[in-house]
Design a protein around this motif. Structure first.
Motif, PDB file in Angstrom:
ATOM      1  N   LEU A  13       0.828  -1.208   0.000  1.00 26.06           N
ATOM      2  CA  LEU A  13       0.000   0.000   0.000  1.00 26.06           C
ATOM      3  C   LEU A  13       0.860   1.256   0.000  1.00 26.06           C
ATOM      4  CD1 LEU A  13      -2.789  -1.025   2.547  1.00 26.06           C
ATOM      5  CD2 LEU A  13      -3.066  -0.671   0.092  1.00 26.06           C
ATOM      6  N   HIS A  14       1.981   1.214   0.685  1.00 21.98           N
ATOM      7  CA  HIS A  14       2.853   2.395   0.753  1.00 21.98           C
ATOM      8  C   HIS A  14       3.464   2.727  -0.606  1.00 21.98           C
ATOM      9  CE1 HIS A  14       5.510   5.359   2.496  1.00 21.98           C
ATOM     10  NE2 HIS A  14       6.562   4.758   1.930  1.00 21.98           N
ATOM     11  N   ARG A  15       3.847   1.705  -1.349  1.00 18.64           N
ATOM     12  CA  ARG A  15       4.453   1.955  -2.663  1.00 18.64           C
ATOM     13  C   ARG A  15       3.439   1.860  -3.813  1.00 18.64           C
ATOM     14  NH1 ARG A  15       6.282  -3.346  -1.358  1.00 18.64           N
ATOM     15  NH2 ARG A  15       5.605  -4.918  -2.909  1.00 18.64           N
ATOM     16  N   SER A  16       2.097   1.681  -3.457  1.00 19.15           N
ATOM     17  CA  SER A  16       1.007   1.625  -4.461  1.00 19.15           C
ATOM     18  C   SER A  16       1.249   0.527  -5.483  1.00 19.15           C
ATOM     19  CB  SER A  16       0.852   2.982  -5.167  1.00 19.15           C
ATOM     20  OG  SER A  16       0.528   3.993  -4.242  1.00 19.15           O
ATOM     21  N   ASP A  17       1.571  -0.647  -4.981  1.00 16.81           N
ATOM     22  CA  ASP A  17       1.842  -1.793  -5.850  1.00 16.81           C
ATOM     23  C   ASP A  17       0.512  -2.501  -6.144  1.00 16.81           C
ATOM     24  OD1 ASP A  17       2.810  -3.898  -7.253  1.00 16.81           O
ATOM     25  OD2 ASP A  17       4.361  -4.454  -5.796  1.00 16.81           O
ATOM     26  N   ARG A  37      -8.814   0.833   3.791  1.00 21.12           N
ATOM     27  CA  ARG A  37      -7.637   1.587   3.349  1.00 21.12           C
ATOM     28  C   ARG A  37      -7.564   1.678   1.827  1.00 21.12           C
ATOM     29  NH1 ARG A  37      -2.408  -0.668   6.315  1.00 21.12           N
ATOM     30  NH2 ARG A  37      -1.522   1.075   5.111  1.00 21.12           N
ATOM     31  N   LEU A  38      -7.981   0.595   1.153  1.00 21.71           N
ATOM     32  CA  LEU A  38      -7.962   0.625  -0.314  1.00 21.71           C
ATOM     33  C   LEU A  38      -9.009   1.581  -0.862  1.00 21.71           C
ATOM     34  CD1 LEU A  38      -7.524  -3.182  -1.141  1.00 21.71           C
ATOM     35  CD2 LEU A  38      -5.894  -1.358  -1.642  1.00 21.71           C
ATOM     36  N   VAL A  39     -10.229   1.542  -0.319  1.00 18.62           N
ATOM     37  CA  VAL A  39     -11.312   2.380  -0.837  1.00 18.62           C
ATOM     38  C   VAL A  39     -11.004   3.863  -0.611  1.00 18.62           C
ATOM     39  CG1 VAL A  39     -13.743   2.960  -0.514  1.00 18.62           C
ATOM     40  CG2 VAL A  39     -13.040   0.574  -0.620  1.00 18.62           C
ATOM     41  N   ARG A  40     -10.340   4.197   0.496  1.00 23.19           N
ATOM     42  CA  ARG A  40     -10.071   5.600   0.815  1.00 23.19           C
ATOM     43  C   ARG A  40      -8.668   6.038   0.380  1.00 23.19           C
ATOM     44  NH1 ARG A  40     -11.496   5.426   7.100  1.00 23.19           N
ATOM     45  NH2 ARG A  40     -10.261   3.513   6.833  1.00 23.19           N
ATOM     46  N   ALA A  42      -5.565   7.474  -1.834  1.00 22.92           N
ATOM     47  CA  ALA A  42      -5.461   8.626  -2.744  1.00 22.92           C
ATOM     48  C   ALA A  42      -5.187   8.201  -4.183  1.00 22.92           C
ATOM     49  CB  ALA A  42      -4.367   9.590  -2.258  1.00 22.92           C
ATOM     50  N   ASP A  43      -4.608   7.029  -4.366  1.00 27.23           N
ATOM     51  CA  ASP A  43      -4.308   6.552  -5.721  1.00 27.23           C
ATOM     52  C   ASP A  43      -5.600   6.020  -6.360  1.00 27.23           C
ATOM     53  OD1 ASP A  43      -3.377   5.387  -8.043  1.00 27.23           O
ATOM     54  OD2 ASP A  43      -1.583   4.558  -7.091  1.00 27.23           O
ATOM     55  N   PRO A  44      -6.015   6.541  -7.523  1.00 25.43           N
ATOM     56  CA  PRO A  44      -7.248   6.058  -8.163  1.00 25.43           C
ATOM     57  C   PRO A  44      -7.200   4.571  -8.492  1.00 25.43           C
ATOM     58  CG  PRO A  44      -6.537   8.124  -9.147  1.00 25.43           C
ATOM     59  CD  PRO A  44      -5.418   7.661  -8.262  1.00 25.43           C
TER      60      PRO A  44
END
Length: 452
Positions: A13-17, A37-40, A42-44
């Motif tokens: 989640l930190h590196r948006s993998d 955490r996924l739904v909220r 910032a990464d679309p």
């Protein structure tokens, strides 16, 4: 307590993998905290993945989340319309599913967002499923029609209220959808027969004015509110029919077995039975007549069948329905009524034609008797073997009668005459007695005579 798996998820989640998360997360086994955490996020891309996993968790069979967890998952949905459009479509479907858990929260401003038509239809459908009163202020148009058409009664959170709002909408398209949803609710057990009956009767009361006055499916005055289209405009392409079609469908629904448990009063159906086709179309009158017969109003059916100024098709339908309602004592009156009815009611049910066309012989061929035709003008000895239609044979003796008559003449001449010859004459035999019955090509049985 955190585990190595939690650390891996936190790191992804930190590196948006997105690739690693989509490979290692499952909708049924993913922890609710991770879904939030996924739904909220910032990464679309991660939001899209979270909405996808959340949708799969809520719609899984058997369900994984209980009421408490479902309410918690609903609280994590964003307050704005997400990107891209595919994620916005998932968000709209989640709002349609979680409507009761989202009441009191502001809805995302989807009307002002630049969304495809399919996504806008999904958002409007989500609002209708949770709050049917939106119909009172929504502009009548293709967007609303498609949203209602995509609605199922089993997904509505207030099914009875939804049907009632559609019935009172004043729009012919929405009224047709109200009848469809009422029928679905009855078959699914979500609406009682008494409530469906009330909705159908209310539908008839509101629509019948347009049919009874104009007879052409125009919208009644109730449809002229600011959010409705022009009442004089023709039916839109997606309407699926006019007010006349809605009335016919409602009357046919009242003729179903579930509606006959509590028979309707005669006056609720007789208003659609009139001899003036301009006041009520013939298809409306036929549907009302069928419903009246199934509700046991035989006097109405008798009156329509004996109306000399009525439609021939309607009178014929009344005579057909009387076949199930009349008893043995009504046979004479029913026969007399059919005899003096219109020509359309006395149409023949079958039989020989008034004037048979001349027989058309087939070309010469070898039949089963071994005879060959010499030409097209020579008839076959046997009607069936010559493939003639029995109804089209010429009048007179059947084919082959002359030949059989010539064969029987020597037998007639050699037969002993009188009672004595039949009793003991040497020339009389059982075979000769049988041949004595040959007359005009017909074979009859001869009963032997016995002396007292």
């Amino acid at each position: 307590m955190t585990t190595s798996a939690d650390h891996l998820i936190d790191d992804a989640l930190h590196r948006s993998d997105v690739e690693w998360l989509s490979d290692h997360l499952d909708a049924r086994s993913c922890p609710p905290a991770v879904l939030g955490r996924l739904v909220r996020h910032a990464d679309p891309r991660l939001r899209h993945l979270g909405l996808l996993l959340l949708s799969g968790r809520l719609t899984s069979t058997p369900p994984v989340a209980d009421e408490r967890e479902t309410a918690e998952l609903a609280s994590w949905l964003p307050h704005f319309v997400v990107d891209p459009p595919e994620a916005a479509l998932l968000q709209a479907n989640l709002h349609a599913h979680l409507g009761p858990h989202l009441r009191g929260r502001p809805r995302p401003s989807w009307r002002t967002a630049d969304l495809p038509v399919r996504v806008r239809i999904a958002w409007l459908r989500a609002e209708l499923l949770d709050d049917p009163t939106v119909l009172r202020h929504e502009v009548r148009g293709e967007l609303l029609y498609q949203a209602v058409r995509a609605t199922s009664i089993t997904t509505a959170h207030r099914p009875e209220r939804l049907v009632a709002e559609l019935v009172g909408s004043g729009d012919r398209v929405l009224r047709a959808e109200a009848l469809r949803l009422a029928r679905e609710g009855l078959h699914a057990g979500l609406l009682t027969p008494a409530r469906v009956r009330e909705h159908v009767l209310a539908l008839l009361d509101t629509v019948a004015r347009g049919v009874g006055v104009h007879g052409s499916g125009t919208t009644d005055p109730g449809a002229s509110d600011p959010g409705s289209p022009d009442p004089t405009s023709p039916d839109p392409p997606s309407s699926g029919g006019s007010c006349t079609a809605v009335v016919v469908a409602a009357l046919r629904e009242l003729g179903e077995p579930w509606a006959m448990l509590d028979p309707l009063p005669e006056g609720r159906l007789s208003v659609f039975l009139t001899s003036d086709p301009e006041a009520a179309p013939v298809e409306v009158a036929e549907a009302a007549l069928t419903a009246a017969a199934r509700h046991g109003h035989r006097d109405v059916v008798w009156r329509v069948a004996g109306d000399p100024g009525g439609s021939p098709a309607l009178r014929r339908r009344a005579l057909e329905l009387l076949g199930d309602l009349a008893d043995r004592g009504d046979i004479r009156e029913l026969t007399a009524l059919a005899a003096r009815g219109p020509a359309a009611a006395r149409r023949p049910r079958g039989g020989l034609p008034a004037q048979a066309p001349p027989a058309r012989p087939l070309p010469g061929r070898r039949g089963r008797t071994g005879h060959r035709r010499s030409g097209a003008g020579r008839p076959c000895d046997h009607a069936g073997r010559g493939r003639h239609d029995p109804l089209h044979l010429p009048a007179g003796d059947p084919p082959g009668a002359d030949r059989r008559r010539r064969r029987s003449e020597p037998v007639e001449a050699a037969r002993p005459a009188g009672r004595a010859g039949r009793a003991g004459g040497a020339g009389a035999s059982r075979r000769g007695g049988d041949h004595a019955g040959v007359r005009d090509g017909r074979r009859t049985r001869t009963v032997p005579h016995r002396d007292p």
